[in-house]
Design an enzyme around this catalytic site. Structure first.
Site, PDB file in Angstrom:
ATOM      1  N   ASP A  65       0.872  -1.178   0.000  1.00 41.70           N
ATOM      2  CA  ASP A  65       0.000   0.000   0.000  1.00 41.70           C
ATOM      3  C   ASP A  65       0.902   1.218   0.000  1.00 41.70           C
ATOM      4  OD1 ASP A  65      -0.248   1.182   3.081  1.00 41.70           O
ATOM      5  OD2 ASP A  65       0.089  -0.988   3.037  1.00 41.70           O
ATOM      6  N   GLU A 152      -8.244   4.929  11.627  1.00 38.23           N
ATOM      7  CA  GLU A 152      -7.248   4.991  12.688  1.00 38.23           C
ATOM      8  C   GLU A 152      -7.322   6.380  13.304  1.00 38.23           C
ATOM      9  OE1 GLU A 152      -3.097   5.306  11.019  1.00 38.23           O
ATOM     10  OE2 GLU A 152      -4.153   4.669   9.190  1.00 38.23           O
TER      11      GLU A 152
END
Length: 266
Positions: A65, A152
């Protein structure tokens, strides 16, 4: 048109599975304890970790990623190294888009690497606002991986909010619903250990991508099923300068082919 779509779809699956079967070679780090010789692609770790409860290199399918910070990428070398998928940062909040997204999106496709886009969630805008922002920037293309919602705690000075779990899950679910309807695939949810625990995310209706850089997910997220495991943020991959996040798919190459047949955008 239907016949053409079937041809394109079949080619995408063949290429994706072939990519996941790149001949394994010796990895450049990551600790030697507990992994099976011969299962490691050409990947390494610039800050190796000694894995004790399950080595990520035991998994057959690996991916990356990334965001603008990876700079220029030699995608042909990335694919040849055994990378089977790429999740690319597209947007965050309701007013920011990654300046490298469109270029990476085109380049990964040209290299025949299955790729998907992810959105970094902020808690100062509604899930609906952020879903619409994501949709504005990410094309709906046949053969793309499902979208990803990155959940997050942010460290932004402009958005320091930490809402209660009920609000977090309500707004995240709204994003998942809107984006899922648009792309025809419910997004994957990426999260971290502290955020998962703080918000009791186990009851969120989603397929999970879990960050766990110090131990196997079965130890850090006991009882939680997952599709992807982010096992380091200091990985090394031929074709990418500097550190990059590395991830493992939960199943075998055959499982990967089955997963793609269900989860690619149609």
């Amino acid at each position: 048109m239907r016949y053409l779509w079937k041809i394109v779809w079949g080619m995408m699956l063949v290429l994706a599975v072939a990519c996941s079967r790149t001949p394994p070679q010796s990895g450049g780090g990551g600790g030697s304890r507990g992994y099976i010789a011969g299962t490691v692609p050409q990947l390494g770790d610039n800050k190796p970790h000694e894995w004790r409860n399950g080595h990520p290199y035991n998994h057959q399918v690996h991916g990356i990623d990334m965001s603008r910070w990876q700079g220029d990428v030699d995608w042909a070398r990335v694919r040849a190294a055994g990378i089977s998928f790429a999740f690319i940062k597209a947007t965050e909040g309701g007013d920011h888009s990654d300046p490298s997204f469109q270029r990476y999106w085109r380049e990964a496709a040209a290299a025949r690497i299955p790729r998907g886009a992810y959105h970094y969630f902020y808690f100062c805008r509604t899930g609906a606002e952020q879903a619409n922002w994501f949709i504005r920037h990410v094309p709906r293309e046949v053969g793309s991986l499902p979208p990803v919602l990155d959940l997050e705690w942010t460290h932004s000075k402009t958005c320091p909010r930490r809402p209660p779990p009920a609000e977090v899950k309500r707004e995240a679910s709204r994003f998942l619903d809107i984006v899922g309807r648009h792309y025809g695939q419910r997004p994957i949810v990426y999260t971290t250990v502290d955020f998962y625990r703080d918000n009791d995310l186990g009851d969120l209706r989603a397929e999970f991508w879990l960050r766990s850089v110090a131990d196997h997910p079965r130890e850090t997220y006991p009882g939680q099923r997952w599709a992807f495991w982010q096992y380091t943020g200091t990985g090394s991959v031929p074709g990418i300068k500097g550190d990059v996040d590395l991830n493992a798919f939960a199943g075998t190459s055959a499982d990967w082919a089955r997963w793609l047949s269900i989860r690619l955008t149609r």
